[in-house]
Design a protein around this motif. Structure first.
Motif, mmCIF file in Angstrom:
data_model
loop_
_atom_site.group_PDB
_atom_site.id
_atom_site.type_symbol
_atom_site.label_atom_id
_atom_site.label_comp_id
_atom_site.label_asym_id
_atom_site.label_seq_id
_atom_site.Cartn_x
_atom_site.Cartn_y
_atom_site.Cartn_z
ATOM 1 N N LEU A 210 0.825 -1.213 0.000
ATOM 2 C CA LEU A 210 0.000 0.000 0.000
ATOM 3 C C LEU A 210 0.859 1.264 0.000
ATOM 4 O O LEU A 210 0.400 2.341 -0.366
ATOM 5 N N ASP A 211 2.078 1.144 0.472
ATOM 6 C CA ASP A 211 3.143 2.166 0.359
ATOM 7 C C ASP A 211 2.955 3.435 1.198
ATOM 8 O O ASP A 211 3.843 3.802 1.952
ATOM 9 N N LYS A 212 1.826 4.137 1.042
ATOM 10 C CA LYS A 212 1.638 5.415 1.738
ATOM 11 C C LYS A 212 0.269 5.400 2.414
ATOM 12 O O LYS A 212 -0.762 5.418 1.730
ATOM 13 N N VAL A 213 0.261 5.356 3.753
ATOM 14 C CA VAL A 213 -1.004 5.258 4.476
ATOM 15 C C VAL A 213 -1.074 6.330 5.557
ATOM 16 O O VAL A 213 -0.054 6.843 6.026
ATOM 17 N N PHE A 243 9.616 2.804 1.336
ATOM 18 C CA PHE A 243 10.703 3.256 0.468
ATOM 19 C C PHE A 243 11.020 4.735 0.744
ATOM 20 O O PHE A 243 11.182 5.541 -0.182
ATOM 21 N N ALA A 244 11.091 5.072 2.015
ATOM 22 C CA ALA A 244 11.338 6.455 2.430
ATOM 23 C C ALA A 244 12.146 6.446 3.722
ATOM 24 O O ALA A 244 12.198 5.448 4.441
ATOM 25 N N ILE A 363 4.773 18.742 18.975
ATOM 26 C CA ILE A 363 3.488 18.401 18.357
ATOM 27 C C ILE A 363 3.562 17.128 17.518
ATOM 28 O O ILE A 363 2.525 16.569 17.165
ATOM 29 N N SER A 364 4.770 16.663 17.201
ATOM 30 C CA SER A 364 4.898 15.463 16.379
ATOM 31 C C SER A 364 6.223 14.794 16.651
ATOM 32 O O SER A 364 7.203 15.448 17.014
ATOM 33 N N SER A 365 6.238 13.473 16.489
ATOM 34 C CA SER A 365 7.505 12.740 16.513
ATOM 35 C C SER A 365 7.468 11.672 15.433
ATOM 36 O O SER A 365 6.397 11.167 15.079
ATOM 37 N N GLY A 366 8.641 11.350 14.910
ATOM 38 C CA GLY A 366 8.714 10.363 13.844
ATOM 39 C C GLY A 366 10.132 9.876 13.663
ATOM 40 O O GLY A 366 11.037 10.288 14.397
ATOM 41 N N ALA A 367 10.327 9.012 12.670
ATOM 42 C CA ALA A 367 11.659 8.418 12.481
ATOM 43 C C ALA A 367 11.681 7.536 11.245
ATOM 44 O O ALA A 367 10.636 7.122 10.734
ATOM 45 N N THR A 368 12.900 7.248 10.802
ATOM 46 C CA THR A 368 13.099 6.081 9.956
ATOM 47 C C THR A 368 12.925 4.865 10.843
ATOM 48 O O THR A 368 13.417 4.838 11.980
ATOM 49 N N ARG A 369 12.226 3.845 10.348
ATOM 50 C CA ARG A 369 11.955 2.651 11.155
ATOM 51 C C ARG A 369 12.985 1.559 10.877
ATOM 52 O O ARG A 369 13.587 1.504 9.787
ATOM 53 N N VAL A 370 13.148 0.684 11.841
ATOM 54 C CA VAL A 370 13.932 -0.539 11.617
ATOM 55 C C VAL A 370 13.093 -1.463 10.736
ATOM 56 O O VAL A 370 11.947 -1.769 11.068
ATOM 57 N N HIS A 371 13.652 -1.900 9.604
ATOM 58 C CA HIS A 371 12.901 -2.797 8.729
ATOM 59 C C HIS A 371 13.515 -4.194 8.644
ATOM 60 O O HIS A 371 12.927 -5.088 8.031
ATOM 61 N N GLN A 372 14.684 -4.398 9.301
ATOM 62 C CA GLN A 372 15.324 -5.714 9.297
ATOM 63 C C GLN A 372 14.867 -6.495 10.530
ATOM 64 O O GLN A 372 14.986 -6.033 11.666
#
Length: 439
Positions: A210-213, A243-244, A363-372
């Protein structure tokens, strides 16, 4: 006696009345805001969702029976009025309505629990106890009209940029991020919890193609805070992108915030006037500060913040004095971020995590996620959690999970930024904190 609606229907809201329809017959519906009886003439201010309209009842133009009925009206009673629009330089909006008929739809008890005219101010707890009355004040309802516009703008922006809206469970069998800040509930023969975050589910969606949700939904945190910026039930705007990386989703976030502020400024002029806010559209891109820079900035102002600490309230206040507007804090220490946050490969003590701040408010937090998969298991164990509790989540990482990143934006905190409110309870219709479970 109060009447039924019958075949009466509103033809106009107050803001739709102006001198272009002078002489026309209109039907208005709303609440009696104020009454002034000067003997030979009675003025009634009728309040609806959009504003006030003056109903002018001169004894020389209307029947004695109608004048007598108007004289009996009580403040905050629900009223229908049929009448003729007439120009008046002294009336709100430059027009008034000369009544031909009135229909009392429901009477209001007296005395009122609070004063919707705001001539008598009420404390926040009194207001929240009678929220249905508090929301009749345009300075209060304006907040929620702005919030509605904000949420609509966010949804449209994401949809126009290729995002799919999803809905994830709010009843879960285990903690999303570990810890004990959970509301337990009885789920048939076993224990379940109210969801802390859609985090694990939206990450699982990255393995589906779905890529972008995105999701706009409530989250629940059993934190025993009693502050002006924390609640136990809030709306979270969550985004996840396959892919981001963190830079990609930071760009999405700042553009979304920028666009939303433009939309609110354009569409909510009257509401911003009601709350006396001059909304400024920030420039892009937002400034970036590294965590290490923040440590130095805070300590230079005499507030002690050690490396590896999260921001204290005192540290946030100092930052708010230094930084004006929106800015990111990046490269947070890995040890104080959740297990799914990707560490730097060369400097694993640092992570690809970021927070979006507005002055002294996160107001926001985020990150690159671990995908392995294996690194994720290692991170779960390092934070003292049991990988067995995350089996179904981890399974999605075994069969081809792409690199991905995302963030969560607090709808109520963002509304605080847009409206200038200092207490998060002002931005929720019926706030839930450790002391308040009703109404």
């Amino acid at each position: 006696m109060t009447d039924s609606l019958g075949n009466w229907r509103r033809t106009h809201y107050s803001k739709e009345l102006d001198d272009t329809i002078e002489g026309e017959s209109v039907t208005l519906m709303g609440w009696v805001h104020e009454i002034r009886d000067l003997g030979g003439i009675i003025f009634v201010l009728l309040r609806d969702r959009d504003g006030l309209i003056q109903i002018t009842a001169p004894s020389k133009k209307i029947s004695p029976e109608l004048l007598n009925d108007i004289r009996k009206l009580r403040k905050e009673s629900v009223l229908g009025v049929k009448g003729i629009v007439q120009g008046s330089s002294k009336a709100p909006g430059g027009v008034e309505v000369i009544p031909e008929e009135i229909k009392l739809l429901n009477n209001s008890e007296q005395p009122l629990p609070l004063d919707p005219t705001e001539k008598v101010k009420a404390e926040i707890d009194t207001r929240l106890d009678s929220r249905y009355m508090d929301l009749r004040k345009h300075s209060v309802s304006a907040i929620f009209k702005i919030k509605s516009t904000m949420l609509h703008s966010v949804r449209v922006y994401l949809e126009e940029n290729g995002f799919l809206e999803i809905n994830t469970p709010k009843l879960v069998g285990s903690a999303t991020e570990g810890g004990t800040e959970l509301f337990p509930i009885t789920y048939f023969e076993r224990e379940a919890f109210l969801g802390q975050s859609p985090q694990l589910y939206k990450q699982m969606m990255m393995a589906t193609g779905l890529d972008k949700v995105f999701e706009i939904a409530p989250i629940f945190r059993a934190e025993e805070h009693d502050t002006l910026r924390h609640l136990n039930e809030v709306i979270s705007i969550d985004v996840e992108v396959a892919f981001a990386d963190n830079e990609d989703v930071m760009s999405i976030l700042e553009k979304l915030v920028h666009n939303t502020i433009k939309e609110v400024k354009k569409k909510c002029k009257a509401e911003l006037e009601d709350i006396d806010v001059q909304l400024e559209v920030p420039e892009l891109p937002f400034p970036r500060l590294e965590y290490d820079e923040v440590i130095d900035m805070v300590n230079s102002k005499g507030v002690t913040l050690r490396h590896g600490d999260d921001l204290s309230r005192a540290a946030e206040k100092v930052l708010g004095e230094i930084m004006d507007g929106y800015y990111f804090i990046t490269n947070w220490p890995s040890d104080i971020k959740p297990f799914y946050v990707m560490p730097h490969p060369e400097e694993p003590e640092k992570s690809y995590a970021f927070d979006l701040m507005y002055k002294d408010l996160e107001i926001s937090s985020g990150a690159t996620r671990v995908h392995q998969h294996d690194l994720l298991v290692e991170r779960i164990k390092k934070q003292g959690l049991n990988p067995d509790s995350f089996q179904r989540y981890l399974a999605s990482f075994v069969y081809g999970m792409p690199p991905h990143a995302g963030w969560g934006l607090g709808a109520e905190r963002f509304t605080m930024c847009l409206t200038g409110m200092k207490n998060i309870r002002e931005t929720v219709l019926f706030p839930r904190d450790r002391r308040r479970l009703a109404p």
